[in-house]
Design a protein around this motif. Structure first.
Motif, PDB file in Angstrom:
ATOM      1  N   GLU A  91       0.781  -0.951  -0.157  1.00 36.47           N
ATOM      2  CA  GLU A  91       0.113  -0.387  -0.150  1.00 36.47           C
ATOM      3  C   GLU A  91       1.066   1.445  -0.377  1.00 36.47           C
ATOM      4  OE1 GLU A  91      -1.760   3.621   1.927  1.00 36.47           O
ATOM      5  OE2 GLU A  91      -0.245   2.410   2.790  1.00 36.47           O
ATOM      6  N   PRO A  92       0.375   2.234  -0.617  1.00 30.51           N
ATOM      7  CA  PRO A  92       1.264   3.423  -0.953  1.00 30.51           C
ATOM      8  C   PRO A  92       2.057   4.032   0.763  1.00 30.51           C
ATOM      9  CG  PRO A  92      -0.307   3.487  -2.802  1.00 30.51           C
ATOM     10  CD  PRO A  92      -0.423   2.369  -1.938  1.00 30.51           C
ATOM     11  N   ARG A  93       1.065   4.266   1.600  1.00 27.22           N
ATOM     12  CA  ARG A  93       1.798   4.631   3.050  1.00 27.22           C
ATOM     13  C   ARG A  93       2.846   3.871   3.452  1.00 27.22           C
ATOM     14  NH1 ARG A  93      -3.118   5.680   6.857  1.00 27.22           N
ATOM     15  NH2 ARG A  93      -2.580   3.740   6.620  1.00 27.22           N
ATOM     16  N   ALA A  94       2.071   2.612   3.053  1.00 29.50           N
ATOM     17  CA  ALA A  94       3.759   1.627   3.728  1.00 29.50           C
ATOM     18  C   ALA A  94       4.747   1.683   3.709  1.00 29.50           C
ATOM     19  CB  ALA A  94       3.264  -0.064   3.960  1.00 29.50           C
ATOM     20  N   TYR A  95       4.940   1.906   2.222  1.00 26.34           N
ATOM     21  CA  TYR A  95       5.597   2.261   1.128  1.00 26.34           C
ATOM     22  C   TYR A  95       6.909   2.808   1.147  1.00 26.34           C
ATOM     23  CZ  TYR A  95       8.445   2.518  -3.193  1.00 26.34           C
ATOM     24  OH  TYR A  95       9.619   2.351  -4.022  1.00 26.34           O
ATOM     25  N   ASN A  96       6.445   4.240   1.529  1.00 26.58           N
ATOM     26  CA  ASN A  96       6.602   5.248   1.160  1.00 26.58           C
ATOM     27  C   ASN A  96       7.351   5.421   3.378  1.00 26.58           C
ATOM     28  OD1 ASN A  96       6.739   7.258  -1.065  1.00 26.58           O
ATOM     29  ND2 ASN A  96       3.854   7.408  -0.042  1.00 26.58           N
ATOM     30  N   ALA A  97       6.609   4.583   3.964  1.00 29.53           N
ATOM     31  CA  ALA A  97       7.155   4.605   4.904  1.00 29.53           C
ATOM     32  C   ALA A  97       8.621   3.187   4.810  1.00 29.53           C
ATOM     33  CB  ALA A  97       6.834   4.313   6.149  1.00 29.53           C
ATOM     34  N   PHE A  98       8.452   2.841   4.343  1.00 31.46           N
ATOM     35  CA  PHE A  98       9.792   1.421   4.388  1.00 31.46           C
ATOM     36  C   PHE A  98      11.061   2.043   3.663  1.00 31.46           C
ATOM     37  CE2 PHE A  98      11.298  -2.162   2.203  1.00 31.46           C
ATOM     38  CZ  PHE A  98      11.816  -2.308   3.541  1.00 31.46           C
ATOM     39  N   ILE A  99      10.452   2.320   2.251  1.00 32.55           N
ATOM     40  CA  ILE A  99      11.274   4.265   1.554  1.00 32.55           C
ATOM     41  C   ILE A  99      12.654   4.711   2.892  1.00 32.55           C
ATOM     42  CG2 ILE A  99      12.198   5.493   0.020  1.00 32.55           C
ATOM     43  CD1 ILE A  99      11.486   2.515  -0.637  1.00 32.55           C
ATOM     44  N   ARG A 100      11.727   5.818   3.193  1.00 35.50           N
ATOM     45  CA  ARG A 100      12.119   6.274   4.374  1.00 35.50           C
ATOM     46  C   ARG A 100      13.163   5.830   5.005  1.00 35.50           C
ATOM     47  NH1 ARG A 100       7.227   8.914   4.128  1.00 35.50           N
ATOM     48  NH2 ARG A 100       6.263   8.299   5.842  1.00 35.50           N
ATOM     49  N   LYS A 101      12.546   4.726   5.763  1.00 36.12           N
ATOM     50  CA  LYS A 101      13.554   3.876   6.810  1.00 36.12           C
ATOM     51  C   LYS A 101      14.873   3.354   5.822  1.00 36.12           C
ATOM     52  CE  LYS A 101      13.187  -0.168  10.095  1.00 36.12           C
ATOM     53  NZ  LYS A 101      12.185  -1.146  10.580  1.00 36.12           N
ATOM     54  N   ILE A 102      14.885   3.273   5.079  1.00 34.80           N
ATOM     55  CA  ILE A 102      15.907   2.311   4.014  1.00 34.80           C
ATOM     56  C   ILE A 102      17.238   4.008   4.251  1.00 34.80           C
ATOM     57  CG2 ILE A 102      16.243   1.504   2.088  1.00 34.80           C
ATOM     58  CD1 ILE A 102      13.996  -0.506   1.596  1.00 34.80           C
ATOM     59  N   THR A 103      16.134   4.352   3.291  1.00 30.09           N
ATOM     60  CA  THR A 103      17.586   5.962   3.379  1.00 30.09           C
ATOM     61  C   THR A 103      17.797   6.060   4.853  1.00 30.09           C
ATOM     62  OG1 THR A 103      15.642   6.424   1.560  1.00 30.09           O
ATOM     63  CG2 THR A 103      17.576   7.885   2.686  1.00 30.09           C
ATOM     64  N   ALA A 104      17.075   6.471   5.410  1.00 28.06           N
ATOM     65  CA  ALA A 104      17.678   6.775   7.199  1.00 28.06           C
ATOM     66  C   ALA A 104      18.926   5.977   7.325  1.00 28.06           C
ATOM     67  CB  ALA A 104      16.387   6.870   7.995  1.00 28.06           C
ATOM     68  N   ALA A 105      18.617   4.806   7.377  1.00 25.22           N
ATOM     69  CA  ALA A 105      20.063   3.527   7.569  1.00 25.22           C
ATOM     70  C   ALA A 105      21.072   3.772   6.598  1.00 25.22           C
ATOM     71  CB  ALA A 105      19.402   1.917   7.372  1.00 25.22           C
ATOM     72  N   ILE A 106      20.713   4.701   5.296  1.00 21.33           N
ATOM     73  CA  ILE A 106      21.950   4.610   4.339  1.00 21.33           C
ATOM     74  C   ILE A 106      22.699   5.092   4.965  1.00 21.33           C
ATOM     75  CG2 ILE A 106      22.769   5.255   1.917  1.00 21.33           C
ATOM     76  CD1 ILE A 106      20.306   3.491   1.013  1.00 21.33           C
ATOM     77  N   ARG A 107      21.639   6.733   5.084  1.00 21.16           N
ATOM     78  CA  ARG A 107      22.189   8.332   5.520  1.00 21.16           C
ATOM     79  C   ARG A 107      22.518   7.731   7.202  1.00 21.16           C
ATOM     80  NH1 ARG A 107      22.657   9.066   1.060  1.00 21.16           N
ATOM     81  NH2 ARG A 107      21.709  10.191  -0.499  1.00 21.16           N
ATOM     82  N   ALA A 108      22.701   7.601   8.070  1.00 17.85           N
ATOM     83  CA  ALA A 108      23.595   7.420   9.129  1.00 17.85           C
ATOM     84  C   ALA A 108      24.632   6.969   8.771  1.00 17.85           C
ATOM     85  CB  ALA A 108      22.576   6.428   9.660  1.00 17.85           C
ATOM     86  N   VAL A 109      25.560   6.426   7.880  1.00 14.92           N
ATOM     87  CA  VAL A 109      26.907   6.217   7.605  1.00 14.92           C
ATOM     88  C   VAL A 109      27.231   6.337   5.785  1.00 14.92           C
ATOM     89  CG1 VAL A 109      26.427   4.357   9.068  1.00 14.92           C
ATOM     90  CG2 VAL A 109      26.411   4.034   5.905  1.00 14.92           C
ATOM     91  N   ASP A 110      27.207   6.649   5.373  1.00 13.22           N
ATOM     92  CA  ASP A 110      26.925   7.617   3.742  1.00 13.22           C
ATOM     93  C   ASP A 110      26.322   8.526   2.955  1.00 13.22           C
ATOM     94  OD1 ASP A 110      26.985   7.607   1.307  1.00 13.22           O
ATOM     95  OD2 ASP A 110      27.288   5.815   0.265  1.00 13.22           O
TER      96      ASP A 110
END
Length: 174
Positions: A91-110
């Motif tokens: 569902e789009p809302r869940a997808y957007n939240a998941f993408i933000r979570k992955i982005t935050a994990a990447i940005r925490a180190v790169d």
């Protein structure tokens, strides 16, 4: 069947030889083979674009955190993270939240490398079944180094594309 596939290094050399500037190998690895391919891309002057098919990865957030930790030292422009290849199961809302979570994990180190986020469903502007089209359902992550993209296979269906009836203007119009 006896057919040999070219090695990633040979593929990278071929990509660079024709003047292209990126390679998106299809694997779900975070190990030495993936990093060796990324190093070969750097040597060849092209960008390595990591992406996954999430049904084969147990934890996409940890997967990208691991890659980001290993790749944070690579030169700017040499690495990109295409988070989910052709996402279509949320569902789009869940997808957007998941993408933000992955982005935050990447940005925490790169913080230096580009992130690609594909629209869901991935096949372009106006895609259904959602009440709004693919891009209209996609929320920005807030990350300034994120590129939003889509795949468009409709124009690949004719025997040749571009052709007399269809070319890049069709994509712009859609």
């Amino acid at each position: 069947c006896g057919v040999r596939h070219p090695s990633p290094r040979r593929q990278i050399e071929s990509i660079a030889a024709v003047g292209a500037n990126s390679f998106r190998p299809q694997h779900n690895s975070t190990g030495e083979r993936a990093l060796r391919t990324a190093r070969w891309c750097v040597e060849g002057g092209i960008q390595n674009v990591f992406n996954i098919d999430e049904k084969w990865v147990t934890d996409a957030v940890e997967h990208y955190r691991t890659l980001a930790e290993a790749c944070k030292v690579f030169p700017p422009g040499s690495i990109a993270y295409d988070l989910l290849n052709e996402p279509e199961t949320r569902e789009p809302r869940a997808y957007n939240a998941f993408i933000r979570k992955i982005t935050a994990a990447i940005r925490a180190v790169d913080a230096r490398h580009v992130i690609y986020v594909e629209a869901m469903p991935p096949w372009g502007p106006g895609a259904k079944p959602f009440p709004r089209g693919a891009f209209e359902s996609l929320e920005p992550t807030g990350d300034p180094r994120t590129v939003y993209s889509f795949h468009d296979y409709e124009f690949r269906l004719p025997p040749r594309w571009p052709n007399a009836e269809h070319d890049a203007r069709d994509l712009v119009a859609r």
